[in-house]
Design an enzyme around this catalytic site. Structure first.
Site, short mmCIF file in Angstrom:
data_model
loop_
_atom_site.label_atom_id
_atom_site.label_comp_id
_atom_site.label_asym_id
_atom_site.label_seq_id
_atom_site.Cartn_x
_atom_site.Cartn_y
_atom_site.Cartn_z
N SER A 155 -0.51 3.34 6.33
CA SER A 155 -0.41 2.17 7.19
C SER A 155 -0.17 0.90 6.37
O SER A 155 0.40 -0.07 6.88
CB SER A 155 -1.69 1.98 8.01
OG SER A 155 -1.76 2.87 9.07
N HIS B 245 -6.87 -3.90 11.98
CA HIS B 245 -5.74 -3.15 11.42
C HIS B 245 -4.42 -3.91 11.59
O HIS B 245 -3.63 -4.03 10.64
CB HIS B 245 -5.66 -1.79 12.12
CG HIS B 245 -4.73 -0.81 11.49
ND1 HIS B 245 -3.44 -0.61 11.93
CD2 HIS B 245 -4.91 0.04 10.47
CE1 HIS B 245 -2.87 0.33 11.20
NE2 HIS B 245 -3.74 0.75 10.31
N ASP C 141 0.73 -2.56 16.94
CA ASP C 141 -0.52 -2.20 16.28
C ASP C 141 -1.70 -2.52 17.20
O ASP C 141 -1.55 -2.55 18.42
CB ASP C 141 -0.62 -2.95 14.94
CG ASP C 141 -1.31 -2.15 13.86
OD1 ASP C 141 -2.51 -1.86 14.02
OD2 ASP C 141 -0.66 -1.80 12.86
#
Length: 604
Positions: free
Chosen positions: A403, A220, A175
């Protein structure tokens, strides 16, 4: 490492420049058009097609076996070009996982490389938008003790009724990085012992290899990691498997990745290496994670080749590493699962649901048309709307997207493997258990048909089999033979000693002092009723014919993984041995020669 600008050289080959036409057929059309105006761009030079890489993986099982097979293959095929590039001062990134090299260059350089006989094709290595920031605007959210998504996949039932929280399992984040000191996830970092940190083998930055400790440039990666394992012990129970450990690799720069950075992270996960180490020589497959979460995509619309990442995921699967991927956020139209890795059969792919068990409007639908497979997608659904988890600065926020569904699924897999260690590393059976055990019926905002399936079908092209349920996956049945594998996922549901087809036998060894032949045990993967055929032949005959047809069975087939042989070959001669595993589900084959799979009759 960050690749510096390429310094072009006059020639990579001593011969005069070849005509462009033969070389151009190896260069992907998208890349050719990008280079046509004389510009430089990212190149991924590949030395094998998919069939070639599959042959390399044939029989290679476990992280160590896959690592050895792929590094040896890369060294054998890439040596000449690597030497030429090094001599000319052209930097490159080796990518043994796909038998490739990443570099920058113009069309002339691409043609020179393509003219080399060992090069199969050259595709682009573009910078692509790996995550869609519009869906991830953080909004502060109050503590909810056990977050709704964690409860919705029944993780809390596993904690209380099975007494498992993911212990013994390592998950990986591919990520934007991770803020490793966040209070919800620091204690779960494999590199933290409670007092000091050791980032070697636990962190790699594919964007900037000089970073020595995990970082997150976007929020994220910290958010998705928190959904897998987060729990600060003070009420923020945000993670599905808080007893598991995590490692990470940064594959995007502020949400922008490249095929080469995505591959480099998969390479790290197959065989983690220390800071500054060589992935091909310093990797330690014994430290590979069990599960890798992939909450990103490589858009084909931005130049990502649809197939270039697939071999890297095939390698992880062969190693017994489960790849979980997001279904992407281009719904509600049909065939909107368009990009790697969500299009690959090698991944377990999750769509997104909301707190009312409705499929999110943005969640992409199948079937997959990008690669011509028509594959149904996604496999399952999981919570992905207003999911609260960790972000940078030690705080929390709610994000939405597939996600967020993917780490719920990865965490559920960690609970399954922690509670049922007999299925750990068995990717096909694991995917079956997690998908077939779903029971919750989701809803659509309006009637829809995709790929001939509607909401009434199971599976379908909206949420696959249904909403992930970790507790149901662990207790899924019926299990007629009591081997821990539900009948629907067991190739021989009435035989407790057989539940999967064995692999090729690897690590065949002969101890001359003890005249003992031994090989790797397939029983954990395929069941304890797996038997082994052992044949012995004359080495000179093998060299002359290239086949094992004249070999004789060295005793009857049996379940033992070793066999003695006190016989001594004649002077100036030698014996060779080949072993095959088989059971009632099938056989792993006799291995492969340079021309294809070997064949031989079954031993009595």
């Amino acid at each position: 490492m960050r690749l510096p600008a390429l310094v072009l050289v006059a020639a990579l080959v001593a011969a005069a420049a070849l005509a462009a036409e033969p070389a151009d057929v190896k260069i992907a059309p998208w890349l050719s058009s990008r280079l046509a105006g004389g510009a430089q761009d990212g190149l991924l030079v590949l030395f094998d097609d998919d069939a070639g890489l599959q042959r390399t993986l044939h029989g290679a099982r476990g992280s160590a076996g896959v690592y050895a097979a792929l590094t040896e293959r890369a060294h054998a095929t890439q040596a000449s070009l690597r030497a030429a590039l090094t001599a000319d001062g052209i930097p490159f990134r080796p990518l043994y996982l796909v038998n490739g090299l990443a570099l920058r260059g113009d069309l002339a350089l691409a043609r020179r490389i393509a003219a080399r006989p060992e090069v199969v094709r050259i595709v682009g290595d573009p910078k692509v938008q790996g995550i869609e920031s519009s869906l991830f605007s953080p909004a502060p959210s109050a503590i909810d003790t056990i977050e709704w998504g964690v409860s919705r996949v029944n993780a809390d039932h596993v904690w209380t009724l099975d007494g498992k929280r993911g212990e013994g399992i390592v998950v990986a984040s591919a990520d934007t990085g991770v803020e490793w000191t966040h209070p919800a996830i620091q204690g779960k970092y494999r590199g933290w012992n409670g007092t000091t940190a050791s980032h070697d083998f636990n962190w790699f930055d594919a964007i900037d290899a000089t970073t020595t400790a995990p970082l997150d440039d976007n929020n994220h990666g910290t958010h998705t990691t928190g959904t897998m394992v987060g729990d600060d012990g003070a009420g923020n129970q945000i993670g599905v498997a808080p007893g598991a450990k995590w490692i990470a690799c940064r594959n995007m720069d502020h949400g922008v990745g490249q095929p080469s950075t995505y591959i480099a992270c998969n390479q790290f996960f197959l065989a983690p290496f220390p800071h500054g180490g060589d992935p091909e020589t310093d990797g330690d497959p014994s430290l590979s994670p069990d599960i890798v979460n992939n909450s990103w995509s490589c858009p084909t619309s931005e130049g990502c080749d649809a197939f270039v990442l697939e071999s890297s995921f095939a390698a992880l699967r062969a190693a017994g590493i489960l790849a979980v991927a997001a279904a992407q956020n281009s719904g509600p139209g049909c065939s909107t699962v368009t990009d790697p890795p969500g299009i690959y059969d090698e991944a377990l792919v999750a769509g997104a649901s909301d707190i009312n068990n409705a499929l999110a409007g943005f969640s992409s639908r199948g079937p997959v048309t990008t690669d011509g497979s028509g594959r149904m997608r996604p496999d399952v659904a999981a919570p992905g709307v207003s999911v609260r988890s960790s972000i940078r600065g030690g705080t929390y926020a709610s994000f939405s997207g597939t996600s967020m569904a993917s780490p719920h699924t990865a965490g559920s897999a960690a609970l399954l493997w922690s509670a049922k260690p007999q299925v750990r590393g068995l990717i096909g059976i694991t995917k079956c258990l997690l998908s077939r055990s779903t029971t919750t019926v989701l809803t659509l905002s309006s009637p829809q048909t995709c790929g001939g399936t509607t909401a009434a079908d199971r599976p379908n092209n909206f949420w696959g089999w249904g909403l992930v349920d970790a507790y149901n996956a662990i207790h899924f049945g019926p299990d007629s033979d009591g081997d821990g594998i539900a009948d629907v996922c067991d190739c021989r549901p009435a035989d407790s000693g057989v539940y999967d087809t064995p692999s090729d036998v690897t690590r065949l060894e002969f101890n001359a002092s003890k005249t003992l032949l031994s090989w790797d045990d397939q029983s954990r993967q395929a069941g304890n009723a797996t038997v082994y055929d052992v044949v012995r032949g004359d080495l000179q005959t093998l060299r002359a014919t290239g086949t094992i047809a004249d070999a004789l069975c060295h005793g009857p087939a049996g379940t033992a993984t070793s066999l003695g042989d006190p016989s001594i070959p004649a002077v100036d001669a030698g014996f060779y041995y080949v072993v095959r595993a088989r059971n009632a589900c099938g056989d792993g084959g006799w291995g492969a020669s340079s021309s294809g799979p070997r064949t031989h009759a079954t031993c009595p």
